[in-house]
Write an enzyme that holds these catalytic residues in place. Structure first.
Site, mmCIF file in Angstrom:
data_model
loop_
_atom_site.group_PDB
_atom_site.id
_atom_site.type_symbol
_atom_site.label_atom_id
_atom_site.label_comp_id
_atom_site.label_asym_id
_atom_site.label_seq_id
_atom_site.Cartn_x
_atom_site.Cartn_y
_atom_site.Cartn_z
ATOM 1 N N GLY A 471 38.226 46.876 37.244
ATOM 2 C CA GLY A 471 36.864 46.699 37.708
ATOM 3 C C GLY A 471 36.740 45.704 38.835
ATOM 4 O O GLY A 471 35.716 45.626 39.499
ATOM 5 N N ARG A 633 38.703 33.116 51.414
ATOM 6 C CA ARG A 633 38.213 34.272 52.145
ATOM 7 C C ARG A 633 37.746 35.354 51.172
ATOM 8 O O ARG A 633 38.400 35.598 50.164
ATOM 9 C CB ARG A 633 39.324 34.824 53.035
ATOM 10 N N LEU A 635 37.315 39.106 50.567
ATOM 11 C CA LEU A 635 37.884 40.327 51.156
ATOM 12 C C LEU A 635 36.854 41.436 51.259
ATOM 13 O O LEU A 635 36.829 42.188 52.220
ATOM 14 C CB LEU A 635 39.078 40.792 50.319
ATOM 15 N N LYS A 706 41.207 33.150 47.170
ATOM 16 C CA LYS A 706 41.420 32.368 45.951
ATOM 17 C C LYS A 706 41.080 33.115 44.665
ATOM 18 O O LYS A 706 41.412 32.650 43.589
ATOM 19 C CB LYS A 706 40.576 31.096 46.006
ATOM 20 N N GLU A 710 37.084 34.700 37.705
ATOM 21 C CA GLU A 710 36.885 33.699 36.660
ATOM 22 C C GLU A 710 35.855 32.653 37.091
ATOM 23 O O GLU A 710 34.954 32.317 36.330
ATOM 24 C CB GLU A 710 38.196 32.985 36.311
#
Ligand SMILES: Cc1cc2nc3c(=O)[nH]c(=O)nc-3n(C[C@H](O)[C@H](O)[C@H](O)COP(=O)(O)OP(=O)(O)OC[C@H]3O[C@@H](n4cnc5c(N)ncnc54)[C@H](O)[C@@H]3O)c2cc1C
Ligand code: SF4
Ligand code: FES
Ligand code: FES
Lengths: 743, 177, 340
Positions: A471, A633, A635, A706, A710
């Protein structure tokens, strides 16, 4: 701007059309012929022994094929280490159907195989099992003084850093201080998809396993270890996963059972767990936390102490990083962090979204709110005064840290400056409004990963890496990275994942996939790019003769010289002219330790929440949440936003709803279903704003990403709890905050 | 002290399974005759017998909505209904709403609004939303949220789901501000 | 799930006959409760008689000015019926506060009355439960009992009736018409469900083989001053911890007639007639409401994890009475605001 720079934008998911049309295939949806169905039988007792399994009675039913239990399971691997998967903590992993001993309630004790699902379910209901019951203990309260520091740990676990300064003395001497205990019960991942494995029997101990897992290589390692299969004979596939949140990091007993039955019956098999059984496969542990904070007169932290105690099973020391974050989140010279486990007759806990941090974060962040009030400071201002410029745990600078910007931009969006400090000061009739905030921190990790890339004469690029898609948007992000690296439109790129026949990728967890697999994909595409350049240079009168790889770029299907874009070759022409059918490259990406060693690598966020509490009835409605994230960054803005939105839902859920209730008399969870284990529904949704704070970081990994899965959840639970305090003046320290706690 | 205990004591003996028989279902406009025993749920009939796996099983007990299908145009949970109860009913599953190359407006809106992550609740969400459109009773954000609350999404894609449904309801001119 | 045979009844007589012709058999409505329980092996009928497609799905006017709700009309069709919306909005609100749109589309009115408790232990065949296995003990007493009863419970069972619809029905007081092997009869709604006593296996007084055919609502619908207030652990798709249905008739500020029923607090939808008497003739003021609310919960007993319900019920009653007096549905649920 070229049309092939895809990173940082928000294209639709490439797998979206499959998912919305029911054509994405999950583990239980490979309709291999001649399937036999399995149904698992679980223990109704928490401790004791299986005395007898009365298999013969159900075997008499026509269509029942077999009953497997410890009584008849064939000889399997002998050593613990054969059962150790990549994420096994210290201790001895649970071996299904291995011995008559019962060590937790709902332990699987038998597998019934039949021609149809309905018959297997029926036969499982009929199966009589005699047990000898012993006294169990499942109540963490009884173990308050019996905690111990785990010896070893598992992948990613770090024991708390040693204490610094003299925290206890500083606390005693301070004028303003708080001390509090925070708790929450067990929580279960409960992904929407039930754990399922379809094992296709290919003859002669050769199988393909379609499994619900966050790591096909981990499952392959486990199955080859346990069943003595060679890797060639044990292919594991997981192309889509209906949510994992950590529950699929370790191989579950469903895959053990299905594989066992397939090998025994020499037939293809499907085993699906029930929702109730989904409460027997690991959980976020029931945890007690103790926090002591003290401030100096200027509002700086004089002392920070955070201690956690959580449950584990009798056979494994499950570990997670609960308290370490507190030592790096704020500047403080007197810090003590403690972490202990206590053994209970429960199954081993298992990593669950933001493991450790999701637990420790509400602990420290509610305490910080309490401390701010004790010190008479605005909670945001209090955090600015204690901003950590360095990670004091390891005494290193952060590779990048834009938490200050998260605080500022989040507060501005939310309108925090209009907040009255006094609790219970915003009221409309019987509705009390409250505003709360908190922040979060999570590791930016990169794991070794491999990927391959192949371009064919028609200009299509195929990229492979055995990663997972649960997901987070792996298909889409990898497609973007590959397309951008080789200057192709998204439609020209296919990314495939989730197969042990592909180059090895790490477990899909910890928010490290983008960094790890993404870097591998980029490297593989670059390796392919270099080959393409060489190919181009072989051509007669090549416009790129003598060019180094770093002097060229791939844009719009062309390979061209950066400083002189007119010197270009069209990729498709190049391939066709060279007469090759395809060019292929494979590459490994490892974290650059040399570069990273001097730094602490973390993502951060700041969350602001508004709640409305009915003063008389205790009902809470979260009305607004702003989540500002600094995670390097981004994406894909669309999928990244979705991950953070999902994180907000998880944080809200933990704040207000989620708890698996243990009936200690039976040592058994009582609300083991989706009707009584509450997670939010659409009607519970607040308005959510997600902000991505700009953050450049070329240390963390070549992509500068990064991970956000979470960190997006952190801060939310505490911000809501703090908002409830601000609304009502009531401080609830035991999660979830259900209405009775506010009456 | 240890205590003896037996699970699953048979109360009614060991009744034998009931044989299968032909059950005629109209699924996505196609008439299918499946050999089923009465105890096969509509959900299992679709997934395991008709091999239409677009309809998902998230709980098998009416608690999540992943199995939502349209029966005669109305959304229901296919896990809590038996296939034999639907002889001659018109059943529409996610596969009947659109295909990857030819998505329905709702399916396209779900893609555009990124109204999912893992995608496992998604067919149920979309069938539910289609049912909601057929009912024609949701005209505001609050109503859509409430009337889409029979579908859990553990990934937490609710904001996207709301926006996707809102877009299609609005396109039909049925949103009130 | 145990095996069973299946038939679809063509008319009421056929259904009653078919059921009587099989031993351990059951009527099947929408199946949303029965099939659920069969999958957990809690119910093990050997034969199902599908009554969902009987021609009992109409909602029609009665000569006495009341409204007949067909037994097999779905909960959704009932809630959204124009007559129900206009004349019995409390019922509309109660039904819509329950379950989910999908479940309401399948669930029948009779099935809603007949649905069984959601007690965790009742559902889990591995734990003792007097309702499921008379004499085996009650695990909820001394166990986890957040969703359990505070009123009318017994030492054998502290379960609650989970329905929302039935709470509004309790306040509206219809008659339940049934047809059985011994002919037809009508049962006053308040007599239909029972308290557990020492026979918690019986939820209601329906005799073996009796089929519910309709619910006949009396004319009085309390369409002007009503409320259905539901308190739960999330804002939708969750059972009530406590719910309150109120219907008032007011002359000026004086209450001339009142209905008050609670859900989530007892083995049956809990209508409190003495509280209704206390309201009658009184001014609709906070003072009156407080007094009446205290009266309703005066004999309430907590079981540990549900202790909070006593105070919650008290406050919910006050709020519901206030809302009904104001003449608008204004529950904490945002969605409900936008309706009738
Ligand atoms: C996840 C979930 C959440 C829910 N939440 C709520 C909620 O919040 N509030 C709420 O009120 N309800 C809730 N429900 C319950 C739902 O309302 C009931 O399941 C439904 O009303 C039952 O109706 P049915 O027609 O499906 O009954 P069935 O399942 O078909 O039958 C139920 C019982 O009624 C008997 N029966 C059926 N028809 C007749 C008849 N004509 N005469 C005599 N006996 C008959 C059956 O034999 C059976 O014993 C929920 C259900 C689920 C699964
Ligand atoms: S409360 Fe009633 S239903 Fe629940 S365990 Fe006790 S006897 Fe069974
Ligand atoms: S599978 Fe039917 S509602 Fe969950
Ligand atoms: S998209 Fe994963 S559960 Fe909804």
């Amino acid at each position: 701007m070229s049309q092939t720079d895809h990173i940082g934008k928000g294209p639709n998911r490439v797998d979206g059309p499959l998912k919305v049309s029911g054509t994405a295939h999950y583990a239980g949806e490979f309709n291999v012929p001649n399937l036999a169905y399995g149904y698992v039988v679980n223990s109704p007792i928490a401790k004791g022994k299986v005395v007898q399994v009365h298999a013969d009675e159900v075997l008499a039913l026509p269509g029942v094929l077999a009953v497997y239990s410890h009584e008849n399971v064939p000889h399997l691997a002998w050593f613990d280490r054969s059962y150790k998967d990549l994420l096994a903590p210290g201790g001895s992993p649970f071996r299904p159907l291995h011995s008559p001993d019962i060590t937790f309630n709902q332990q699987p004790v038998a597998l019934v195989m039949a021609e149809t699902f309905e018959l297997a379910r029926y036969a499982a209901a009929l199966l009589r099992v005699d047990y000898e019951q012993e006294k169990h203990e499942t109540n963490l309260e009884t173990k308050r003084t019996e905690g111990y520091l785990p010896g070893g740990g598992k992948l990613g676990y770090a024991p708390p850093p040693p204490p610094r300064g003299n925290p206890e003395k500083a606390w005693k001497n301070a004028d303003q201080k708080i001390e509090a205990e925070y708790t929450h019960g067990a929580q279960h991942h409960n992904p929407m998809e039930l754990f399922t494995s379809t094992v296709e029997w290919l003859g002669k101990d050769k199988i393909t396993v379609y499994d619900k897992t966050q790591g096909v290589f981990n499952v392959q390692r486990y199955l080859t270890g346990v069943f003595g299969l060679s890797k060639d004979n044990c292919r594991v596939v997981s192309q889509f996963m209906g949510g994992g949140f950590g529950s699929g990091l370790r191989p579950q007993y469903s895959v053990f059972m299905a594989t066992l039955a397939a090998l025994e019956l020499k037939r293809s098999v499907r085993v699906t767990l029930t929702r109730q059984q989904m409460f027997s496969i690991g959980h976020r542990p029931n945890t007690l936390q103790f926090v002591k904070l003290a401030t100096n007169p200027d509002g700086s932290l004089a002392s920070l102490q955070h201690h956690a105690l959580h449950e584990t099973s009798l056979f494994e020391d499950y570990t997670e990083n609960v308290v370490n974050w507190s030592g790096m989140q704020y500047q403080c010279d007197n810090v003590k962090l403690g972490y202990q486990l206590a053994q209970l007759d429960v199954y081993s806990p298992q990593d669950m979204r933001a493991p450790g941090a999701a637990t420790g974060n509400p602990g420290i962040e509610i305490a910080m709110d309490e401390m701010a009030y004790a010190a008479g400071l605005d909670p945001l201002e209090f955090r600015f005064r204690n901003y950590a410029e360095r990670d004091q745990n390891v005494d290193k600078p952060f590779s990048s840290k834009k938490l200050r910007e998260c605080y500022r931009e989040g507060a501005a969006k939310f309108g925090w400056d209009k907040r009255p400090l006094e609790p219970r000061s915003m009221r409309e009739g019987h509705l009390l409004t409250g505003w709360g905030m908190a922040g979060g921190v999570w590791d930016a990790m990169q794991m070794p990963s491999r990927a391959s890339a192949r371009i064919t004469a028609d200009g299509r690029l195929l990229v492979l890496s055995g990663a997972g898609e649960n997901g987070a948007g792996t298909y889409t992000i990898m497609t973007q990275i590959a397309a951008e690296t080789l200057g192709l439109p998204l439609e020209a790129v296919t990314f495939e994942l989730g197969d042990t026949d592909q180059p090895q990728a790490p477990l899909q967890g910890g928010s490290w996939t983008a960094a790890s697999v993404g870097t591998a994909v980029k490297n593989a595409c670059d390796a392919l790019g270099e080959k393409l350049l060489k190919l181009a240079q072989k051509q007669k009168d090549s416009p790129l003769k003598d060019a180094d790889y770093d002097e060229v770029e791939f844009v719009n299907g062309q390979l061209r010289l950066r400083r002189d874009p007119d010197r270009a070759v069209v990729l498709r022409d190049l391939l066709q002219a060279s007469g090759v059918t395809q060019v292929e490259a494979e590459s490994t990406a490892l974290p650059n330790m040399l570069k990273q060693n001097g730094y602490s690598l973390h993502s951060h966020n700041a969350v602001f929440a508004e709640v409305q509490v009915d003063e008389d009835l205790g009902t809470v409605r979260v009305t607004r949440v702003v989540n500002a994230v600094a995670a390097g960054r981004i994406l894909n803005r669309k999928t990244a936003r979705s991950q953070v939105l999902g994180g907000v839902v998880w944080g809200l859920s933990m704040a207000l709803m989620e708890e698996t209730i243990m009936d200690h008399k039976f040592g058994r969870y009582v609300n083991h279903n989706y009707a009584e284990y509450h997670i939010p529904v659409n009607a519970d949704m607040p308005h959510i704003d997600v902000l991505f704070v700009h953050e450049d970081d070329d240390i963390v990994n070549p992509l500068g990403v990064k991970g956000i899965g979470e960190v997006g959840m952190l801060g939310v639970t505490a911000a809501i709890a703090n908002a409830i305090f601000h609304a009502t003046g009531k401080r609830v320290r035991d999660l979830p905050i259900m209405l009775d706690k506010l009456l | 002290m240890s205590q003896l205990l037996t699970s699953a004591p048979h109360r009614g003996g060991l009744p034998a399974p009931v044989p299968t028989g032909p059950v005629r279902l109209h699924i996505n406009g196609e008439t299918r005759t499946l050999q089923l025993a009465p105890w096969t749920s509509l959900l299992d009939a679709l997934r395991e017998y008709a091999h239409l796996t677009g309809t998902k099983k998230g709980c098998d007990h009416g608690q999540c909505g992943a199995c939502t299908v349209l029966v005669n145009g109305r959304r229901i949970n296919s896990c809590l209904t038996l296939a034999v109860m639907h002889e001659d009913d018109d059943i529409t599953t996610i596969e009947g709403l659109g295909t990857p190359d030819n998505l329905s407006p709702l399916q396209q809106a779900f893609v555009d609004h990124d109204a999912f992550q893992c995608g496992y609740c998604t067919p149920g969400q979309i069938c539910s939303a289609q049912g909601l459109l057929n009912e024609g009773r949701a005209h505001s954000e609050a109503e859509i949220k409430e009337l889409m609350s029979g579908n859990l999404c553990r990934c937490g894609a609710y904001t996207g789901i709301l926006n996707a449904v809102q877009e299609v309801v609005a396109a039909q001119g049925e949103m009130v501000k | 799930m145990y095996p069973f045979t299946y038939s679809r009844a063509t008319d009421v007589a056929d259904a009653v006959r078919d059921k009587a012709g099989h031993g351990a058999s059951a009527y099947l409505g929408g199946g949303t409760n029965l099939i659920d329980l069969m999958k957990y092996n809690v119910e093990q009928p050997a034969h199902l008689v599908n009554v969902a497609k009987l021609p009992l799905d109409k909602i029609e006017d009665l000569p006495d000015g009341g409204l007949r709700l067909g037994a097999t009309a779905t909960n959704a069709d009932t809630a959204w019926n124009e007559q129900v919306k206009a004349r019995y909005p409390m019922l509309n609100q109660a039904i819509l506060a329950g379950a989910s749109p999908q479940l309401r589309n399948a669930a029948t009115n009779a099935g809603n009355l007949m649905q069984r408790t959601r007690c965790y232990y009742f559902y889990d065949i591995e734990t003792p439960c007097n309702k499921r296995e008379p004499g085996s003990g009650c695990s909820a007493i001394g166990g986890y009992n957040r969703i359990h009863a505070i009123l009318g419970a017994s030492e054998a069972c502290i379960a609650t009736h989970p329905s929302d619809m039935c709470v509004a029905l309790a306040a509206l007081a219809p008659t339940v018409r049934v047809s059985g092997p011994n002919g037809e009869r009508s049962i006053a709604f308040e007599d239909f469900h029972r308290l557990p006593g020492d026979q918690p296996q019986y939820d209601n007084i329906l005799a073996e083989g009796e089929l519910i055919t309709s619910l006949d609502l009396p004319e009085k619908g309390f369409a002007k001053n009503f409320t259905y207030l539901k308190l739960r652990d999330r804002h939708s798709y969750a059972f009530a911890l406590v719910s309150v249905a109120v219907g008032l008739e007011l002359e000026g500020n004086t209450i001339t007639d009142a209905r008050l029923a609670l859900g989530g607090v007892a083995h049956k939808p809990w209508r409190d007639k003495s509280a209704e008497q206390l309201l009658k003739g009184q001014p609709a003021t906070a003072e009156t409401f407080g007094r009446v609310a205290a009266h309703v919960v005066a004999n309430a007993v907590g079981q540990g994890s549900n202790d909070f319900k006593i105070e919650l019920a008290r406050r919910a009653i006050v709020r519901a009475l206030q809302q009904a007096t104001e003449g608008r549905q204004r529950a904490t649920d945002a969605f409900l605001n936008s309706n009738p």
